[in-house]
Design a protein around this motif. Structure first.
Motif, PDB file in Angstrom:
ATOM      1  N   ALA A   7      30.540  39.306  34.358  1.00  0.00           N
ATOM      2  CA  ALA A   7      31.293  38.975  35.563  1.00  0.00           C
ATOM      3  C   ALA A   7      30.680  38.882  36.657  1.00  0.00           C
ATOM      4  O   ALA A   7      29.501  39.619  36.980  1.00  0.00           O
ATOM      5  CB  ALA A   7      32.358  40.096  35.489  1.00  0.00           C
ATOM      6  N   SER A   8      30.977  38.100  37.725  1.00  0.00           N
ATOM      7  CA  SER A   8      30.426  37.824  38.926  1.00  0.00           C
ATOM      8  C   SER A   8      30.415  39.377  39.595  1.00  0.00           C
ATOM      9  O   SER A   8      31.550  40.094  39.421  1.00  0.00           O
ATOM     10  CB  SER A   8      31.442  36.830  39.980  1.00  0.00           C
ATOM     11  N   PRO A   9      29.262  39.569  40.170  1.00  0.00           N
ATOM     12  CA  PRO A   9      29.308  40.804  41.187  1.00  0.00           C
ATOM     13  C   PRO A   9      30.396  40.957  42.061  1.00  0.00           C
ATOM     14  O   PRO A   9      30.549  41.911  42.754  1.00  0.00           O
ATOM     15  CB  PRO A   9      27.821  40.776  41.752  1.00  0.00           C
ATOM     16  N   LEU A  10      31.112  39.638  42.441  1.00  0.00           N
ATOM     17  CA  LEU A  10      32.227  39.689  43.388  1.00  0.00           C
ATOM     18  C   LEU A  10      33.370  39.762  42.840  1.00  0.00           C
ATOM     19  O   LEU A  10      34.426  39.640  43.493  1.00  0.00           O
ATOM     20  CB  LEU A  10      32.007  38.317  44.280  1.00  0.00           C
ATOM     21  N   ALA A  11      33.539  40.127  41.605  1.00  0.00           N
ATOM     22  CA  ALA A  11      34.721  39.873  40.811  1.00  0.00           C
ATOM     23  C   ALA A  11      35.843  41.134  41.304  1.00  0.00           C
ATOM     24  O   ALA A  11      35.384  41.943  41.990  1.00  0.00           O
ATOM     25  CB  ALA A  11      34.459  40.198  39.289  1.00  0.00           C
ATOM     26  N   LEU A  12      37.165  40.497  41.460  1.00  0.00           N
ATOM     27  CA  LEU A  12      38.049  41.668  41.775  1.00  0.00           C
ATOM     28  C   LEU A  12      38.899  41.898  40.516  1.00  0.00           C
ATOM     29  O   LEU A  12      39.289  41.053  39.484  1.00  0.00           O
ATOM     30  CB  LEU A  12      38.982  41.003  42.846  1.00  0.00           C
ATOM     31  N   PRO A  13      39.396  42.918  40.352  1.00  0.00           N
ATOM     32  CA  PRO A  13      40.504  43.202  39.189  1.00  0.00           C
ATOM     33  C   PRO A  13      41.741  42.588  39.507  1.00  0.00           C
ATOM     34  O   PRO A  13      42.123  42.133  40.549  1.00  0.00           O
ATOM     35  CB  PRO A  13      40.817  44.824  39.482  1.00  0.00           C
ATOM     36  N   LEU A  14      42.114  42.324  38.149  1.00  0.00           N
ATOM     37  CA  LEU A  14      43.773  41.668  38.194  1.00  0.00           C
ATOM     38  C   LEU A  14      44.755  42.527  38.696  1.00  0.00           C
ATOM     39  O   LEU A  14      44.593  43.792  38.019  1.00  0.00           O
ATOM     40  CB  LEU A  14      43.857  41.224  36.841  1.00  0.00           C
ATOM     41  N   PRO A  15      45.368  41.901  39.398  1.00  0.00           N
ATOM     42  CA  PRO A  15      46.421  43.100  40.040  1.00  0.00           C
ATOM     43  C   PRO A  15      47.739  42.891  38.684  1.00  0.00           C
ATOM     44  O   PRO A  15      47.694  42.310  38.117  1.00  0.00           O
ATOM     45  CB  PRO A  15      47.090  42.299  41.169  1.00  0.00           C
ATOM     46  N   GLU A  16      48.826  44.103  39.362  1.00  0.00           N
ATOM     47  CA  GLU A  16      49.760  44.083  38.449  1.00  0.00           C
ATOM     48  C   GLU A  16      50.851  42.860  38.767  1.00  0.00           C
ATOM     49  O   GLU A  16      51.053  42.821  39.855  1.00  0.00           O
ATOM     50  CB  GLU A  16      50.714  45.358  38.795  1.00  0.00           C
ATOM     51  N   LEU A  17      51.015  42.420  37.788  1.00  0.00           N
ATOM     52  CA  LEU A  17      52.091  40.869  37.971  1.00  0.00           C
ATOM     53  C   LEU A  17      53.544  41.272  37.076  1.00  0.00           C
ATOM     54  O   LEU A  17      53.425  40.886  35.899  1.00  0.00           O
ATOM     55  CB  LEU A  17      51.107  39.607  37.819  1.00  0.00           C
ATOM     56  N   PRO A  18      54.362  41.415  37.754  1.00  0.00           N
ATOM     57  CA  PRO A  18      55.519  41.797  37.185  1.00  0.00           C
ATOM     58  C   PRO A  18      56.227  40.362  36.953  1.00  0.00           C
ATOM     59  O   PRO A  18      55.882  39.354  37.256  1.00  0.00           O
ATOM     60  CB  PRO A  18      56.652  42.377  38.007  1.00  0.00           C
ATOM     61  N   PRO A  19      57.310  40.314  35.940  1.00  0.00           N
ATOM     62  CA  PRO A  19      57.834  38.832  35.629  1.00  0.00           C
ATOM     63  C   PRO A  19      58.513  38.370  36.858  1.00  0.00           C
ATOM     64  O   PRO A  19      58.963  38.990  37.579  1.00  0.00           O
ATOM     65  CB  PRO A  19      58.939  39.328  34.352  1.00  0.00           C
TER      66      PRO A  19
END
Lengths: 409, 409
Positions: A7-19
């Motif tokens: 993973a890129s050292p600049l990676a961000l976590p995936l946010p919560e995405l509701p339907p």
């Protein structure tokens, strides 16, 4: 094919995405190029979904880009079909046939004309597109459509992106809350092919296609049109925005009352665009380049992109060297109005040069500390006018050479 | 400062360069930045020497470039003073004062107005220029002027070039043999600063400045304006052409009768330009990109430079990968007329793609063998018109990152 990259050292976590009401997803393993992972995504939109799109300006676009351009004036979308592993670019008539077969199959399972199926492909260029493999999984995809599926969707379109990319916001139209969610893929690589940037945004808002198109076109200017990884423009770049209308907001006929929606859309586009840069091939550092005092906003952006694309600036950032001489060079080569003796350059908020020369008593210590961080801020003031822009790029590292210089195997 | 780099694998030997009548050289160790090597060059020209010049289009040029631009309309040169180690760029009024002091000192020892002394500097940007160190060696330089000195001159202007660069030809004007010799420096690096391209050509021919200027301007188009190392334009690029008139050829008033001279000049410029590419930072392979069938020569050159500057093409060449997909991408991003379905791409003389798709039965074997060589030939035919151009570049390797990413020390 290269192994998966860390993973890129600049990676961000995936946010919560509701339907998002009116949107269902399914992914499948079609085996187009990759093994043991999903590589096809089908998205179904509720009847009445409006669509807007912007596409690569590359003069040799992929067949899916030409298809989308042709059907976009209809303004209606019932489906989106994306595959990873083959970009279906430079395949001549056979590429167009694969596009047609895929759209036909998706239209059949979603019960709509093929002209309401938007397509995007990313991966190898010039390899024959195995459209049959996509058609073969279509019934399975249709049988598994479900409203939860953002992460799976984000992952199915990755090539060698190192992290999935998505963003979400809410806004109000009149008294009604609406949601805007998007996902994207960026500058991973498939040996030996170029990066492709794809982004898809959906909203449950009811907004006509013409208004959507205007807002998307404006929205990509300070986001996707202000990022660069390596100055190379993909043949497949595609940003699509779908509005299902399921939020039942008050009718919209033009941009009035959409200020909040526009702002939220802009934030989603911004987030996605920056994630693409954060996953730039080999990137270790994110560069934010603010240009002020240019003769126009357009001029400011061009100067910013000249800096962001300069191999000498990018390698200096990789080497943690606050090399303002190279920044001055990049300003000067942009072909835009600039006067050496009015130019000022700051890094990390510290002005290093003003009025065309180094600042008296300039202390490099705080700048050197800033350069050791992950996010590098460069500011250039031209001293000529009121034009301003912010652009984003990444550094140029050995990782870029490794990723792109490896021979096909 | 970096240690000396090993010679480029693309290096060429220095040719034999006989004296040119009316030209004398001297070099000295002024200690501007380097230690233990020459870093200042003084060239004396006989009275009556005509001069032509072309300079960087960078909007933030060095003080010596501005000086030369101002005095060039005089058309007369008695001296050329070049230093390595400091580019005298972005130094404000102090930079201009250093230029003036250097020109005054050289004019004094050569017995001419300072406005007949041409100046060029290459090296660090934004560091105060120690003009006094150049003035201090001027008497010594003047006392040692001698007609033999091409190799010493070529070496004194190197920064971290890995080999000295010079070329020579003869031509006839009327019945008189004339000689044209030149030397150049290219894309070495001085940590942490950008490359500077300088080239100086002298001839013993008698050619008026206005004719020289026209021929130089035309001559650099297919040579120095058709090369690239990394797309970054130096603030100091300078090409000067001096004609001492000592060959006593029949009087020249315009370009008539100069076809042979023009051709020989073009060859010298071509040789020098290609040596600059051969010494491109980190270069392992020379790329020759021929573009045919474009709508115009200008369009062909732009397309060629888009290919030569594409990081993805350059890394593919470094990786010995005949990646025509990236070449297609670069054609498409050039912003010039192109039609995917008319495009043809060859590498090493083997056509890989025609009419917008891969050639039936394409065999990669001979192409792969070509890619393992030092000199890579790429041909693109647009199929649109009669515009053609050849440009040259080099691959993008780990060496480039090493050279340019190393922190100042």
């Amino acid at each position: 094919m290269a192994d998966a990259l860390p993973a890129s050292p600049l990676a961000l976590p995936l946010p919560e995405l509701p339907p998002v009401a009116g949107v269902r997803f399914a992914t499948a393993e079609a085996g187009i190029r990759y093994r043991g992972r999903t590589d096809v995504l089908l998205v179904e939109f509720a009847p009445g979904t409006a669509v807007a799109g912007v596409f690569t300006r590359n003069k040799c676009p992929g067949a899916p880009v030409s298809w989308c351009r042709n059907i976009l004036p209809g303004g209606v979308a019932r489906g989106l079909l994306v595959n990873a592993g083959n970009a279906n670019v430079f395949n001549g008539v056979a590429g167009e046939a694969a596009v047609r077969a895929s759209a036909d199959a998706a239209g059949r399972v979603l019960g709509c004309p093929p002209e309401q199926i938007f397509l995007a492909s990313t991966g190898v260029i010039g390899a024959p597109m195995p459209g049959g493999k996509i058609v073969a999984v279509m019934d399975d995809l249709a049988s598994r459509l479900a409203p939860d599926g953002w992460e799976a969707a984000s992952r199915a379109i990755m090539t060698t992106d190192t992290f999935p990319k998505a963003a979400t916001r809410t806004a109000r139209i009149g008294g009604t809350a609406v949601r805007i969610s998007g996902f994207a893929k960026g500058s991973g690589m498939i040996a030996p092919d170029m990066a492709t940037m794809l982004a898809f945004i959906v909203t449950d808002a009811a907004v006509p296609a013409s208004v959507l198109q205007t807002m998307l076109r404006q929205g990509i200017e300070p986001s996707f049109n202000c990022i660069t990884v390596d100055s190379d423009t993909s043949t497949s770049d595609t940003v699509l925005l779908f509005a299902t209308g399921q939020a039942d907001n008050s009718p919209v006929t033009d941009a009035r009352g959409l200020a909040g929606f526009r702002r939220a859309l802009g934030e989603v586009l911004h987030d996605l665009a920056l994630m693409v840069v954060r996953d730039g091939e080999g990137a270790n550092k994110l560069m934010e380049i603010a240009v002020t005092g240019a003769v126009s906003a357009r001029s400011a952006r061009r100067i910013g992109l000249a800096i962001a694309n300069s191999p000498l600036v990018k390698t200096a950032v990789a080497g943690e060297d606050a090399n303002w001489g190279r920044i001055v060079m990049a300003v000067g080569k942009a072909g835009e109005p600039a006067e050496r003796d009015r130019l000022a350059v700051a890094v990390g908020g510290v002005w290093m040069a003003r009025d065309g020369k180094i600042v008296d008593g300039y202390d490099e210590t705080p700048v050197a500390a800033h350069m050791r961080g992950r996010e590098i801020r460069i500011t250039v003031d031209l001293g000529l006018g009121r034009g301003r822009a912010i652009v984003w790029g990444c550094d140029l590292t050995h990782g870029y050479i490794d990723i792109n210089g490896s021979y096909r195997s």
